[in-house]
Scaffold this active site. Structure first.
Site, PDB file in Angstrom:
ATOM      1  N   GLY A  21     -49.901  94.501 -14.485  1.00 52.43           N
ATOM      2  CA  GLY A  21     -48.733  94.885 -14.603  1.00 52.43           C
ATOM      3  C   GLY A  21     -48.243  94.542 -15.873  1.00 52.43           C
ATOM      4  N   GLU A  58     -39.573  91.656 -10.495  1.00 49.76           N
ATOM      5  CA  GLU A  58     -38.938  92.117  -9.525  1.00 49.76           C
ATOM      6  C   GLU A  58     -40.092  92.212  -8.349  1.00 49.76           C
ATOM      7  OE1 GLU A  58     -37.994  96.469  -9.774  1.00 49.76           O
ATOM      8  OE2 GLU A  58     -37.443  96.685  -8.045  1.00 49.76           O
ATOM      9  N   HIS A  74     -32.407 101.722  -6.291  1.00 44.71           N
ATOM     10  CA  HIS A  74     -32.637 101.599  -7.711  1.00 44.71           C
ATOM     11  C   HIS A  74     -33.515 100.157  -7.750  1.00 44.71           C
ATOM     12  CE1 HIS A  74     -31.151 100.783 -11.641  1.00 44.71           C
ATOM     13  NE2 HIS A  74     -30.514  99.691 -11.256  1.00 44.71           N
ATOM     14  N   SER A  89     -25.108 105.245 -16.012  1.00 43.53           N
ATOM     15  CA  SER A  89     -24.680 103.840 -16.011  1.00 43.53           C
ATOM     16  C   SER A  89     -23.461 103.593 -15.310  1.00 43.53           C
ATOM     17  CB  SER A  89     -24.211 103.462 -17.619  1.00 43.53           C
ATOM     18  OG  SER A  89     -23.561 102.255 -17.649  1.00 43.53           O
ATOM     19  N   ARG A 143     -21.449  97.285  -6.328  1.00 41.91           N
ATOM     20  CA  ARG A 143     -22.499  98.473  -6.210  1.00 41.91           C
ATOM     21  C   ARG A 143     -22.808  98.944  -4.436  1.00 41.91           C
ATOM     22  NH1 ARG A 143     -27.328  96.952 -10.279  1.00 41.91           N
ATOM     23  NH2 ARG A 143     -26.144  97.664 -12.148  1.00 41.91           N
ATOM     24  N   ARG A 179     -28.342  92.432  -6.183  1.00 47.95           N
ATOM     25  CA  ARG A 179     -28.530  91.925  -7.519  1.00 47.95           C
ATOM     26  C   ARG A 179     -27.394  92.388  -8.505  1.00 47.95           C
ATOM     27  NH1 ARG A 179     -30.109  94.244 -12.181  1.00 47.95           N
ATOM     28  NH2 ARG A 179     -30.978  95.901 -11.181  1.00 47.95           N
ATOM     29  N   LEU A 185     -41.444  93.876 -18.332  1.00 47.04           N
ATOM     30  CA  LEU A 185     -41.185  92.569 -18.883  1.00 47.04           C
ATOM     31  C   LEU A 185     -41.905  91.410 -18.384  1.00 47.04           C
ATOM     32  CD1 LEU A 185     -37.253  93.320 -18.944  1.00 47.04           C
ATOM     33  CD2 LEU A 185     -38.839  93.334 -20.851  1.00 47.04           C
ATOM     34  N   ALA A 186     -41.914  91.317 -17.161  1.00 45.33           N
ATOM     35  CA  ALA A 186     -42.382  90.021 -16.753  1.00 45.33           C
ATOM     36  C   ALA A 186     -44.160  89.982 -16.877  1.00 45.33           C
ATOM     37  CB  ALA A 186     -42.275  90.020 -15.094  1.00 45.33           C
ATOM     38  N   GLY A 187     -44.725  91.028 -16.793  1.00 41.01           N
ATOM     39  CA  GLY A 187     -46.204  90.971 -16.947  1.00 41.01           C
ATOM     40  C   GLY A 187     -46.709  90.902 -18.467  1.00 41.01           C
TER      41      GLY A 187
END
Lengths: 252, 637
Positions: free
Chosen positions: B40, B425, B401, B284, B330, B435, B43-45
Site C-alpha cells: 500500500g 486505516e 466513508h 465537505s 457525523r 473518527r 499516506l501510511a504506506g
C-alpha cells in the site's frame, strides 16, 4: 438515450488494435461517463465477451487514473474535469462517441484503453522532490512564506499526473507536467537548495523518456483537468536556463 | 483470552518518550541486511516505505494502482489536525488527545491516542519541510481552520486537497528512495496472501496485474498499509479499487481483526441517482456551517422544494438538537437523515435524500460570500447532478466513508503475528467507534513517518528468525492456493457478473448493518450473506484469461473476500450489544433516540480470530482502561 460507441480494443502492447462498434442503449443522462461504460461492460460479460478495460479508481477527479480520449479530446468535451467527472447529460441521443486511450509514444497501450504512464513516475524520481529526511525538519513556522508564494505553488501542485497534457500535445510533450512540479517545488523556500539539480535532472529524464518538445500550441493547458497555467512552463524554462548558466560558471 | 497491548508503563505523557529510550536499535550496518515489505502506498504506506529506506533498510513496496501516487489518501479534502496552538486558542496535546478519545466514544486505546496527539506537531514540521503548500496568512505563517468535534482551530489545510498534497509529499519522498535504489517499487501488483513461518510473518504472495504471474516475496517483516473496508457496502466514498483483501487474508493466516463493526457513515454525500451508481461523492462537512437541513413535513410530498412553504418544512436537526442544530456530529446527523427518510419524508429519486438549503444564508450573506466559501463544492454538485444549488436546495444523503475497525495491533503497531505490522486505516487503534474529521491524515502519517520506523527496529533487533528462501514450502503452498483460486474463478462460468454480487452484498450490509442495526436484522444478514456467497461460488461469471490484464478477475477476488468479511462485520455488530459512535444498536437507545453505551460490559476491543470458513471466529478481548480521562456520555443537545 442511445449512443453509438466506437471503442479502441487492443489485446496487449504487441498486437494491433482497432475501433469496435458497440451500442449503448437506455443511457441515463445522470450517469457518469465511466458508469455508462460499466453498464456496457456488464452487457458484454453477460454475452460472454471480453469487457472493455480502462483505468479508473477514485471516480472523483483527483487520483488521475482515468485516461480516455473522447471524440478526440483527452477527458472529453467538458472543460476542467477528468473523464470520471464527465456526465452523460452532455451527450445527445443518437450521437456517435469515439473512445480511445491517451495517445503518445511514451505512453504505450497496455490493453484497450489502459496506457502505461510509468515514465511520469520516473521524471518525479529524477528530481521531483525536496530532500528532507524524516526527523530533520525545523519548526513549521520558522520560515514565513508569503501567501502569494504558497498560492502560486499550490496552483501548480494541483496537477493530478493524469497525462492529458501529453495526450493533447501534437508533440507529446510533458512540459506542462514537468513545469508544474518544478514551479511548485522551486517557488517554495524549502525547494531552493536543490532547484538547479531538480530542473536539470527532470528535464533530462523527460527527454530520455521520449517526450517531445514544446511548440507553444497550448493544447495541454486546454486539456488539463486542473487548469494548470501555461506560465509554469515559462518558469521551467527560466529555471533551466539559470541552472545551465550557474552550472557553467560554477560546476557542482 | 485477554490480549497484551504492550503499553509501556509510566505516566501517559511519558510513555512514548520512555519507550523510545528503552527500544532496541538496529546498527546502521545491519539495517541494510534487513528486507521489509510495505503493501500500500497511501499516506501510511508511502511515508513508512520512504522513511524505512532513509534509515537504510531494503524496502520492497507494492500497490495495485499504476502509480503509488494514486492511492486513495489523495481524495481527502478537509485537512490534518495538529496540536500546534498557533491560534493561541488554548489547544494542547492533551486537548487534541481528549477530543479524539471523546469523539471515538471511549472505545480507542488511550496510550496510542496520546502518542498520536504528541506526534501531530512533528508531522506538520516535516510536511512543511517537504514543500507542501499549506494555506498561509498574509504574514507568511500557517493558517488553520476549525473542524467538527473540536472547540479550537487546529486543522492545517491545502485548499480542498489536503490529502492530495500530503500524499504527493510522501510519494515524492518515496520516489527519491526509488531513484536511490533503497526501495523497489512494484505498481499494478496485488497482495493475495501472507506467508507465516514458525509463527512469524515472512513474506507475501502477489499477483502481477499485467502479466498475471504469481510470485513470492520474502522479508524480515511485513507492513500492511492497505486502508479500510468501506467498499463492503459496494457504494461508498472510497475509490472503486479499495478492498479488504490484504487485511482479510492476513486474518485468515492468524492475525486478529478488531472491531469490524465500527464503520463511519458521512452525512453529506450526493445521493444515489440510479442502479448503475458506481460510487458516492462526498461533499465537505463544512457545508453544514451555512446550510439548513430539512425535509417536507408531508410524507411523499413531491412538489419542487421552492414551492413548499416554510411552515410545511421540518428542520429536523434544529428541532431535535437545538444547541448544535445542523452541526451535530457525523453519526447523529447521518442517523437522523435515515430516520426521516425511513418515515417516508425523503426527497429525490427513491426517497433517499434530504435538502441542504442555502436560501437563508444567501439572503443573509449574499450570493458572493457563499460562492467564496463553497464555490468549488457547488460546482462539483452541479457537475454531478446538473442542478444549481444557488437556486434549489442541494440533496444529500449519508454514505460510508471510513472504517475505524481493522487488524488488531499492539502499542508497537505489530499484530498478534510477530513481524506483521499494520498502519493507517488498516489498523484499529486510534479512532475508537467514531473518527473525528481531519484525524485520518494525522494517523496515517504519524504511523508511517514517526512510529513504525522506531518500533519495527525493536522487532528486527530482538527476533532471531532467519529469513527463509522463497522456495520454502510455505511460500510454494501459498502460491498454489492463490493460483488455484484464480483458476477457479475463471472456471465457474455462471450467469451473474461479479458486480451484481457486489451490489447485492452492499445492499444487504447497508440495510441491515449500516447506520442503525438490530438483532433481528443482523441475524437476517448472517443468513443472507452465506447464501449469497454460496451462489457466488456456483454462479459467478468471470470472463477472460489469467495471463493478462483482467479487471474482472481482480474484482472477483476482492468481492469473494468481502463476501466472507461481511459476515465477520455483522457477527461483531451482533455481539456488541450497546450503541457507541458509528455503531448504533436500536435496542440500546433512550426515549429520545440517543445512543446508550454499556461501559460495564463492552469497554473492550473485540479482536476476532479466524477458525475456518464455516466456523464461528473466536473472540479475544483487550480491556480498555482510561487512566487520565473520565468516561462520559456524549451529548449534543
Amino acid at each position: 438515450m442511445d449512443l453509438k460507441l466506437k471503442v479502441w480494443r487492443q489485446k496487449n502492447p504487441e498486437s494491433p488494435g482497432g475501433l469496435v462498434d458497440y451500442d449503448a442503449t437506455g443511457v441515463n443522462p445522470d450517469m457518469s461517463f465511466l458508469e455508462m461504460l460499466d453498464v456496457v461492460n456488464e452487457g458484454l460479460i453477460e454475452k460472454g465477451e471480453d469487457p472493455i478495460a480502462f483505468d479508473h479508481d477514485c471516480r472523483e477527479g483527483i487520483c488521475g487514473s482515468c485516461s480516455l480520449t473522447i471524440n478526440g479530446i483527452p477527458h472529453g468535451p467538458q472543460k476542467a474535469i477528468a473523464t470520471c467527472q464527465l456526465h452523460m447529460r452532455h451527450f445527445e441521443n443518437g450521437q456517435t462517441v469515439v473512445i480511445e486511450p491517451f495517445r503518445a509514444r511514451p505512453f504505450p497501450v497496455m490493453k484497450d484503453l489502459i496506457v502505461d504512464r510509468g515514465r511520469f513516475d520516473q521524471i518525479i524520481e529524477a528530481g521531483g522532490y525536496i530532500s528532507a529526511r524524516t526527523g530533520s525538519a525545523p519548526e513549521a513556522n520558522s520560515i514565513p512564506i508569503p501567501k502569494q508564494t504558497t498560492d502560486r505553488a499550490m496552483d501548480a501542485a494541483e496537477c493530478i499526473g493524469c497525462g492529458a497534457c501529453v495526450a493533447a500535445c501534437p508533440n507529446a510533450s510533458a512540459m506542462l507536467f514537468v513545469g508544474a512540479k518544478v514551479t511548485h517545488l522551486n517557488s517554495m523556500p524549502q525547494g531552493r537548495p536543490e532547484r538547479d539539480r531538480r530542473v536539470l535532472k527532470m528535464v533530462a529524464s523527460m527527454e530520455e523518456a521520449g517526450f517531445g518538445n514544446c511548440t507553444n500550441t497550448f493544447e495541454c493547458v486546454a486539456a488539463c483537468p486542473k487548469e494548470i497555467k501555461g506560465e509554469v512552463m515559462a518558469q521551467m524554462y527560466r529555471d533551466y536556463v539559470k541552472a545551465l548558466f550557474r552550472q557553467a560558471i560554477r560546476p557542482e | 483470552m485477554s490480549l497484551n497491548a504492550k503499553i509501556p508503563s509510566g505516566r501517559l505523557a511519558e510513555k512514548w518518550s520512555n519507550h523510545i529510550k528503552d527500544i532496541k536499535l538496529v546498527n546502521p550496518n545491519n539495517k541494510r541486511k534487513y528486507r521489509i515489505i510495505v503493501v500500500g502506498t497511501g499516506l501510511a504506506g508511502a511515508s513508512a516505505a520512504a522513511t524505512l529506506s532513509e534509515l537504510g533498510y531494503q524496502v520492497e513496496c507494492f500497490c495495485y494502482q499504476d502509480s503509488p501516487r494514486r492511492a486513495h489518501s489523495i481524495a481527502a479534502q478537509g485537512g490534518i489536525n495538529a496540536a500546534k496552538n498557533y491560534q493561541n486558542d488554548g489547544d494542547s496535546v492533551y486537548r487534541l488527545f481528549y477530543d479524539t478519545i471523546k469523539g471515538g466514544d471511549f472505545r480507542s486505546r488511550e496510550a496510542n491516542v496520546y502518542r498520536l496527539a504528541e506526534i501531530s506537531t512533528n508531522i506538520i514540521d516535516h510536511c512543511v519541510a517537504q514543500g507542501i503548500p499549506f494555506a498561509r496568512e498574509y504574514g507568511g505563517y500557517l493558517a488553520n481552520r476549525s473542524f467538527g468535534g473540536a472547540q479550537v482551530s487546529r486543522t492545517f489545510y491545502a485548499r480542498g486537497q489536503t490529502g492530495q498534497q500530503l500524499l504527493l509529499g510522501a510519494y515524492s519522498a518515496l520516489c527519491k528512495q526509488i531513484e536511490g535504489g533503497g526501495v523497489t517499487m512494484r505498481p499494478r501488483t496485488e497482495m493475495l496472501d501472507l506467508v507465516v513461518i514458525d509463527g512469524h510473518a515472512k513474506g507475501i504472495v502477489v499477483r502481477d496485474l499485467v502479466s498475471g504471474k504469481i510470485t513470492s516475496h520474502v522479508a524480515d517483516a511485513v507492513v500492511l498499509a492497505t486502508g479500510g473496508y468501506s467498499n463492503v457496502y459496494d457504494l461508498s466514498t472510497n475509490a472503486r479499487g479499495c478492498n479488504v483483501t490484504a487485511a482479510y487474508r492476513a486474518y485468515k493466516k492468524g492475525a486478529y481483526f478488531a472491531n469490524p463493526c465500527f464503520t463511519q457513515i458521512h452525512p453529506t454525500c450526493i445521493p444515489i441517482s440510479g442502479d448503475y451508481q458506481s460510487k458516492l461523492t462526498l461533499m465537505s462537512e463544512s457545508l453544514r456551517n451555512d446550510g439548513r437541513i430539512w425535509v417536507p413535513k408531508k410524507k411523499g410530498d413531491d412538489r419542487p422544494p421552492n414551492e413548499i412553504p416554510e411552515e410545511e418544512r421540518d428542520y429536523y436537526l434544529e428541532r431535535k438538537y437545538p444547541s448544535y442544530g445542523n452541526l451535530a456530529p457525523r453519526d447523529i446527523a447521518s442517523r437522523s437523515a435515515k430516520e426521516v427518510c425511513d418515515q417516508g419524508h425523503g426527497v429525490g429519486p427513491g426517497g433517499f435524500g434530504v435538502y441542504l438549503d442555502f436560501k437563508d444564508a444567501i439572503q443573509r450573506l449574499g450570493r458572493q460570500v457563499i460562492k467564496e466559501r463553497y464555490g468549488n463544492l457547488f460546482e462539483m454538485y452541479r457537475n454531478i447532478t446538473g442542478e444549481n444549488a444557488y437556486e434549489v436546495p442541494m440533496r444529500i444523503y449519508p454514505a460510508t466513508h471510513y472504517t475505524m475497525g481493522g487488524l488488531w495491533v499492539d502499542y508497537n503497531l505489530m499484530s498478534n503475528l510477530p513481524g506483521l505490522f499494520v498502519i493507517g486505516e488498516a489498523n484499529f487503534s486510534d479512532h475508537g467507534a467514531n473518527r473525528l474529521g481531519a484525524s485520518a491524515l494525522m494517523q496515517g502519517l504519524a504511523d508511517g513517518y514517526f512510529i513504525l520506523p522506531y518500533t519495527i527496529g525493536d522487532y528486527l533487533a530482538t527476533q532471531r528468525q532467519p529469513r527463509p528462501s522463497s522456495d520454502h514450502s510455505a511460500f510454494k503452498e501459498a502460491e498454489k492456493n492463490v493460483s488455484e483460486q484464480t483458476k477457479c474463478f475463471l472456471s465457474i462460468q455462471g450467469e451473474r457478473t461479479v458486480q451484481s454480487f457486489h451490489r447485492e452484498l452492499g445492499t444487504i450490509v447497508w440495510n441491515l448493518a449500516g447506520m442503525a442495526r438490530n438483532e433481528a436484522g443482523l441475524k437476517e444478514a448472517l443468513t443472507k450473506i452465506p447464501e449469497l456467497r454460496n451462489e457466488f461460488w456456483r454462479n459467478v461469471k468471470v470472463p477472460g484469461d489469467d495471463d493478462t490484464i483482467n479487471q474482472q478477475l481482480e474484482k472477483a477476488g476482492r468481492v469473494a473476500d468481502f463476501l466472507e468479511f461481511a459476515e465477520l462485520l455483522c457477527y461483531d455488530a451482533l455481539t456488541r450489544e450497546e450503541s457507541c459512535g458509528g455503531h448504533f444498536r436500536e435496542e440500546h437507545q433512550d426515549d429520545n433516540g440517543e445512543a446508550i453505551r454499556d461501559d460495564a460490559t463492552f469497554s473492550h476491543v473485540s479482536a476476532w480470530e479466524f477458525q475456518g470458513n464455516d466456523a464461528k471466529p473466536t473472540l479475544h478481548q483487550e480491556p480498555l482502561e482510561y487512566t487520565e480521562v473520565k468516561m462520559a456520555t456524549r451529548s449534543y443537545k
